[in-house]
Design an enzyme around this catalytic site. Structure first.
Site, PDB file in Angstrom:
ATOM      1  N   ASP A  78      54.800  24.099 -44.754  1.00  0.00           N
ATOM      2  CA  ASP A  78      53.746  23.977 -45.531  1.00  0.00           C
ATOM      3  C   ASP A  78      52.855  25.304 -45.773  1.00  0.00           C
ATOM      4  O   ASP A  78      52.402  25.554 -46.727  1.00  0.00           O
ATOM      5  CB  ASP A  78      52.908  22.788 -45.427  1.00  0.00           C
ATOM      6  N   CYS A 119      56.943  18.326 -38.733  1.00  0.00           N
ATOM      7  CA  CYS A 119      55.923  19.087 -39.749  1.00  0.00           C
ATOM      8  C   CYS A 119      55.565  18.234 -40.711  1.00  0.00           C
ATOM      9  O   CYS A 119      56.476  17.209 -40.821  1.00  0.00           O
ATOM     10  CB  CYS A 119      56.199  20.462 -40.074  1.00  0.00           C
ATOM     11  N   ASP A 120      54.917  18.636 -41.878  1.00  0.00           N
ATOM     12  CA  ASP A 120      54.350  17.867 -42.676  1.00  0.00           C
ATOM     13  C   ASP A 120      55.077  16.733 -43.480  1.00  0.00           C
ATOM     14  O   ASP A 120      54.921  15.564 -43.381  1.00  0.00           O
ATOM     15  CB  ASP A 120      53.518  18.466 -43.837  1.00  0.00           C
ATOM     16  N   LYS A 121      56.322  16.971 -44.261  1.00  0.00           N
ATOM     17  CA  LYS A 121      57.116  16.032 -44.553  1.00  0.00           C
ATOM     18  C   LYS A 121      58.033  15.669 -43.972  1.00  0.00           C
ATOM     19  O   LYS A 121      58.885  14.700 -44.395  1.00  0.00           O
ATOM     20  CB  LYS A 121      57.463  16.703 -46.132  1.00  0.00           C
ATOM     21  N   CYS A 191      50.581  23.138 -36.242  1.00  0.00           N
ATOM     22  CA  CYS A 191      49.129  24.049 -36.181  1.00  0.00           C
ATOM     23  C   CYS A 191      48.064  23.155 -35.672  1.00  0.00           C
ATOM     24  O   CYS A 191      48.167  22.048 -35.671  1.00  0.00           O
ATOM     25  CB  CYS A 191      48.801  24.286 -37.847  1.00  0.00           C
ATOM     26  N   GLU A 442      49.856  20.968 -52.206  1.00  0.00           N
ATOM     27  CA  GLU A 442      48.686  21.086 -51.514  1.00  0.00           C
ATOM     28  C   GLU A 442      47.803  22.136 -51.838  1.00  0.00           C
ATOM     29  O   GLU A 442      48.436  23.295 -52.356  1.00  0.00           O
ATOM     30  CB  GLU A 442      49.029  21.077 -50.064  1.00  0.00           C
ATOM     31  N   SER A 468      45.710  20.113 -48.048  1.00  0.00           N
ATOM     32  CA  SER A 468      46.249  20.237 -46.864  1.00  0.00           C
ATOM     33  C   SER A 468      45.492  19.195 -45.793  1.00  0.00           C
ATOM     34  O   SER A 468      44.178  18.936 -46.072  1.00  0.00           O
ATOM     35  CB  SER A 468      46.107  21.515 -46.371  1.00  0.00           C
TER      36      SER A 468
END
Length: 557
Positions: A78, A119-121, A191, A442, A468
């Site tokens: 992302d 990570c995000d998704k 992150c 985002e 985000s």
């Protein structure tokens, strides 16, 4: 075993021949067939060493008496796709990840799966497919990166985005910019703040779908690899005992996860992902319920971007288990729920202690008496909107200001960096929702630019897109219904007065109902940008952000 359908009986002799071509022995073909799903890529720092995590999982499966088979799925970064057209793909990729894993597991009749993510998704996509398939499953994340250091202070990716605004203001020079670039992301891993990736890895643990430590052990610690080995051993045990995701991901488990989410000040994206995961196991998790849980849960952690602590600090303080212990002792968790440890939530918490009260505060002395995420409603967002209240300065809890309307993130970004935004303005970005975008981008870049320009305590941003987990400031997203669906956010015009009240959880356009109704009659639906391929199909099927942006089934059951 499920795998008998591809390995047992005279009619499966051709299949066994193919397994032998893979160097499987007769003994291995009698053991549980365990899928090891890795989203390792070479363009995502959170996934950089997932191949080594996968090897540790395989070692655990072998030690537990199973037969591991590794395969891959996609994993977008992302951070790298942020701020340009590529950001239309991460949320839609959640469905691709779930679908691709389903295809591999079902077609090869695997007995269980270990889902290696970071990570995000990717993490929510993997949790979705675990619930959908309902075969023994364990999630193993790659873990967070360590915070960087600049001038002796901890920094992370969210600071790096804000540096862009400071550079444009002339506060730092080229040499300082280069120093930040070199140090903001010093190791591999997700992150370092409580952004979406780490929030979702913590949610996997809080749901009971990952072993204790999953959310907070740093990527570069050997404890991460020991956790991976233990997960491999556990999955074989769960195949033998038939412990299934729907035994674990109950309604009470989702409420527990939301309690933890509110306590740690997690990403607003959980308001998309947890309902989508719940949907896969037949549970309806509404924004209203999320709002209720937020109002009744104190925020006891304040991590970046809301505060100065990072995930490594939360790990040292006892991690998610210590947060859960603090909530459980206050009667805020349901402790009888099953987990992938084979024990209940309460049994997992025996002997757990908070090791640092500066990082995890007591429930009776929280940072805030309510949760880190707030759900707002009003005539701009009849179905709801979401804000990371934990990352909003208290001076912006109640704000009125004139609207500055933009039809894309890029237009808003140019106005911010060209110093065309005034103190008090409420930026409104439309046509960025799940369908209007499509993909619900985002928007860390404009929120970080506002902060870098020194406007995060004076301006707000409202959108039918999303933000985000690294975003801070009065950034209100997920406005539903979106403009592309005829939502009221599409009726806002430059100069309209908007009122934001995070205390009362209201988001209002200061116009009479008659004026709003007149605008509805005369306002044309926005002309949506043309897309092809997967995004075009996604636009046709995606539902509202208020329901998790899940895809319509498109058929009668």
């Amino acid at each position: 075993m499920r795998s008998d359908r591809v390995r047992k009986g005279i009619e499966r002799a051709p299949h066994r021949s193919l397994f032998k071509a893979l160097a499987h022995t007769d003994e291995e073909m009698k053991r549980p067939l365990i899928g090891v799903v890795s989203s390792e890529t070479e363009i995502n720092p959170g996934h950089m060493f997932l191949d080594k995590i996968a090897e540790a999982v395989r070692a655990g499966i072998l030690a537990g008496g199973g037969t591991p088979v590794k395969f891959s799925t996609i994993g977008l970064c992302d951070g790298i796709v942020m701020g340009h057209e590529g950001m239309r793909y991460p949320l839609p990729s959640r469905e691709l990840i779930a679908d691709s894993i389903e295809a591999m597991v079902e077609s090869h009749a695997m007995d269980g799966i270990v889902l290696i993510t970071n990570c995000d998704k990717i993490t929510p996509g993997m949790l979705m497919v675990a619930g959908r398939l309902n075969i023994p499953s364990i999630v193993v994340s790659g873990g967070p990166m360590l915070a960087g250091r600049v001038d002796g202070q901890p920094v992370d990716l969210s600071d790096m985005f804000e540096i862009v605004g400071r550079y444009r203001k002339g506060e730092i020079d080229d040499a300082q910019l280069a120093e930040w670039e070199e140090n903001a992301c010093p190791t591999c891993g997700s992150c370092a703040g409580m952004f979406t990736a780490n929030t979702m890895n913590c949610m996997a643990e809080a749901l009971g779908m990952a072993l204790p430590g999953n959310g907070t052990i740093p990527h570069v610690y050997s404890a991460r690899f020991r956790l991976a080995k233990r997960s491999g051993m556990k999955i074989v045990e769960h195949v033998k005992n038939n412990l299934l995701p729907r035994d674990i991901m109950t309604e009470a488990a989702f409420e527990n996860a939301l309690r933890v989410d509110m306590a740690i000040g997690g990403s607003t994206n959980t308001a998309l992902h947890l309902p989508a995961i719940a949907h896969e196991v037949g549970i309806e998790l509404t924004l209203d319920r999320i709002g209720e849980i937020s109002e009744g849960t104190p925020q006891i952690c304040k991590l970046s971007p809301a505060g100065d602590h990072h995930i490594e600090d939360l790990f040292a303080a006892g991690g998610i288990q210590a947060v859960m212990k603090e909530l459980a002792d206050a009667g805020l968790l349901q402790t009888g729920e099953k987990t992938v440890t084979g024990l209940s939530v309460g049994e997992n918490l025996r002997g757990v202690k908070v090791k640092d009260r500066n990082v995890i505060r007591p429930v009776d002395n929280p940072y805030r008496p309510d949760g880190g995420i707030a759900v707002l409603k009003g005539n701009i967002a009849p179905q709801g909107a979401v804000v990371k209240k934990a990352a909003v300065d208290e001076t912006m809890f109640v704000h009125e200001g004139p609207a500055r309307v933009f039809t894309s993130e890029e237009d808003a970004m140019r106005a911010i960096l060209d110093a065309k935004i005034n103190k008090g303005d409420v930026l409104v970005i439309v046509n960025e929702g799940p369908r209007g975008g499509p993909g619900m981008r985002e928007m860390l870049a404009p929120t970080a630019a506002l902060a870098g320009m020194g406007l995060d305590r004076d301006c707000a941003l409202i959108t039918d897109g999303r933000f985000s987990g690294a975003t801070r400031g009065a950034s209100i997203g997920h406005v539903s219904p979106e403009a592309a669906e005829g939502g009221p956010i599409g009726l806002i015009r430059d100069g309209d007065l908007i009122r934001i009240d995070l205390v009362k959880r209201e988001l209002s356009l200061m116009l009479s109902p008659e004026e709003l109704e007149q605008r509805k009659k005369t306002q044309e639906r926005p002309k949506l940008r043309r897309v092809t391929g997967y995004l075009a199909r996604y636009r046709q099927l995606v539902t509202s952000a208020a329901t998790g942006a899940v895809l319509q089934k498109g058929w009668e059951e």
